[in-house]
Design an enzyme around this catalytic site. Structure first.
Site, PDB file in Angstrom:
ATOM      1  N   ASP A 145       1.777  -8.645   7.816  1.00  0.00           N
ATOM      2  CA  ASP A 145       1.213  -9.116   6.550  1.00  0.00           C
ATOM      3  C   ASP A 145       0.537 -10.470   6.731  1.00  0.00           C
ATOM      4  OD1 ASP A 145       2.324  -6.879   5.346  1.00  0.00           O
ATOM      5  OD2 ASP A 145       4.155  -7.917   4.781  1.00  0.00           O
ATOM      6  N   HIS A 180       5.763  -5.847  -2.414  1.00  0.00           N
ATOM      7  CA  HIS A 180       4.373  -5.388  -2.282  1.00  0.00           C
ATOM      8  C   HIS A 180       3.987  -4.522  -3.480  1.00  0.00           C
ATOM      9  CE1 HIS A 180       3.483  -6.917   1.666  1.00  0.00           C
ATOM     10  NE2 HIS A 180       4.458  -6.246   2.246  1.00  0.00           N
ATOM     11  N   HIS A 222      11.455  -6.116   0.309  1.00  0.00           N
ATOM     12  CA  HIS A 222      10.146  -6.444   0.882  1.00  0.00           C
ATOM     13  C   HIS A 222       9.087  -5.454   0.374  1.00  0.00           C
ATOM     14  CE1 HIS A 222       7.585  -8.095   4.223  1.00  0.00           C
ATOM     15  NE2 HIS A 222       6.972  -6.938   4.018  1.00  0.00           N
ATOM     16  N   GLU A 223       9.376  -4.161   0.503  1.00  0.00           N
ATOM     17  CA  GLU A 223       8.406  -3.151   0.075  1.00  0.00           C
ATOM     18  C   GLU A 223       8.251  -3.131  -1.442  1.00  0.00           C
ATOM     19  OE1 GLU A 223       6.465  -1.816   2.141  1.00  0.00           O
ATOM     20  OE2 GLU A 223       7.554  -2.494   3.905  1.00  0.00           O
TER      21      GLU A 223
END
Length: 286
Positions: free
Chosen positions: A179, A107, A103-104
């Site tokens: 988000d 980004h 997930h990170e």
């Protein structure tokens, strides 16, 4: 004088540097500490926030029995102020940790390859605060107006985490709630406040929306706004997915490095996947 009003904005880059210089006079710090660098790392921070960071850095250095404060202490203090207290006792399963890492990394990859996204400073999967399982820290530019393409790039970067989960695992999780909230607010602002949509037109309902007893537009217009917001969000989500499919190798590199180290700085990312394309173009011109 009740007729006089004085507005106090948050300090700009030079203002933050001056505030840091005031607070640094009262503490002992090393040669690596630069008020200019600290000012660049704290966009949007007020004077009280800067004082808090200096105090926190001093406390961290004291706990480690250091004779002077270094940049590592300030970096840790920034993490503490932005993300909250590190939760070392929080037990996260390997499966969840892998989802958080991708997930990170999603980004980070989107921000790295999108021209108008803010430069990445750090990405981490260390749990902090209440409900913060990881975050990516950026350095937004000091700007007073923002173009449509820049807002769309930021929206796409915001979707990077959920898009990475979909691309890698074929499933999504609840981790993207903040988000989605951020992206939805951004889309509604672009369409109903800043007039950045061809179908809705050059209109702004910001001032009229403050009146809770009247609606400034018809039901047809409300439906049009909702439809255009949904189209905009879906378009940027699809764009994030396409970018991550194209950069799947880089995504895997970052996610695996996060699982191993838990914290990656900009310098670490440059070593793994090279300079940001925008930065590379600037260097070529120079």
């Amino acid at each position: 004088r009740f007729d006089r009003q004085i507005g106090l904005d948050r300090p700009d880059l030079k203002g933050r540097e001056a505030i840091f210089k005031v607070h640094l006079k009262t503490i002992k710090y090393g040669k690596t500490v630069s008020s200019e660098a600290l000012a660049e790392m704290t966009p949007g921070f007020a004077g009280a926030d800067i004082a808090n960071i200096c105090n926190e850095a001093a406390l961290i250095a004291a706990r480690h029995n250091k004779k002077e404060i270094d940049m590592d202490d300030f970096n840790y203090a920034l993490d503490r102020v932005i993300g909250g207290l590190e939760k070392k006792n929080k037990i996260i399963s390997p499966e969840e940790k892998e989802i958080i890492a991708y997930h990170e990394a999603g980004h980070a990859i989107c921000g790295w390859f999108l021209e108008n996204a803010s430069p990445l400073v750090k990405v981490t999967i260390v749990p902090r605060g209440i409900g913060t399982l990881g975050y990516a820290q950026y350095l937004p530019k000091e700007e007073y107006i923002t173009r449509t393409e820049a807002l769309l790039d930021r929206m796409c970067m915001t979707f990077g985490g959920r898009a990475a989960e979909q691309v890698v695992f074929g499933k999504i999780s609840t981790g993207a709630q903040s988000d989605l909230d951020q992206a939805t607010k951004m889309a509604y602002s672009m369409i109903s406040v800043f007039g950045m949509n061809d179908k809705v037109g050059n209109v702004s309902f910001y001032g009229m929306q403050q009146d809770q007893f009247s609606k400034p537009y018809s039901d047809d217009t409300a439906k049009l706004i909702d439809d255009e917001v949904r189209n905009m969000l879906e378009g940027q989500y699809k764009r994030a997915q396409d970018l991550l499919i194209e950069k799947r190798h880089e995504l895997e590199l970052l996610a695996n490095a996060l699982l191993e180290k838990e914290v990656l700085l900009k310098s670490d990312i440059i070593k793994m996947i090279g300079l940001r394309p925008v930065d590379a173009i600037i260097l070529d011109k120079d």
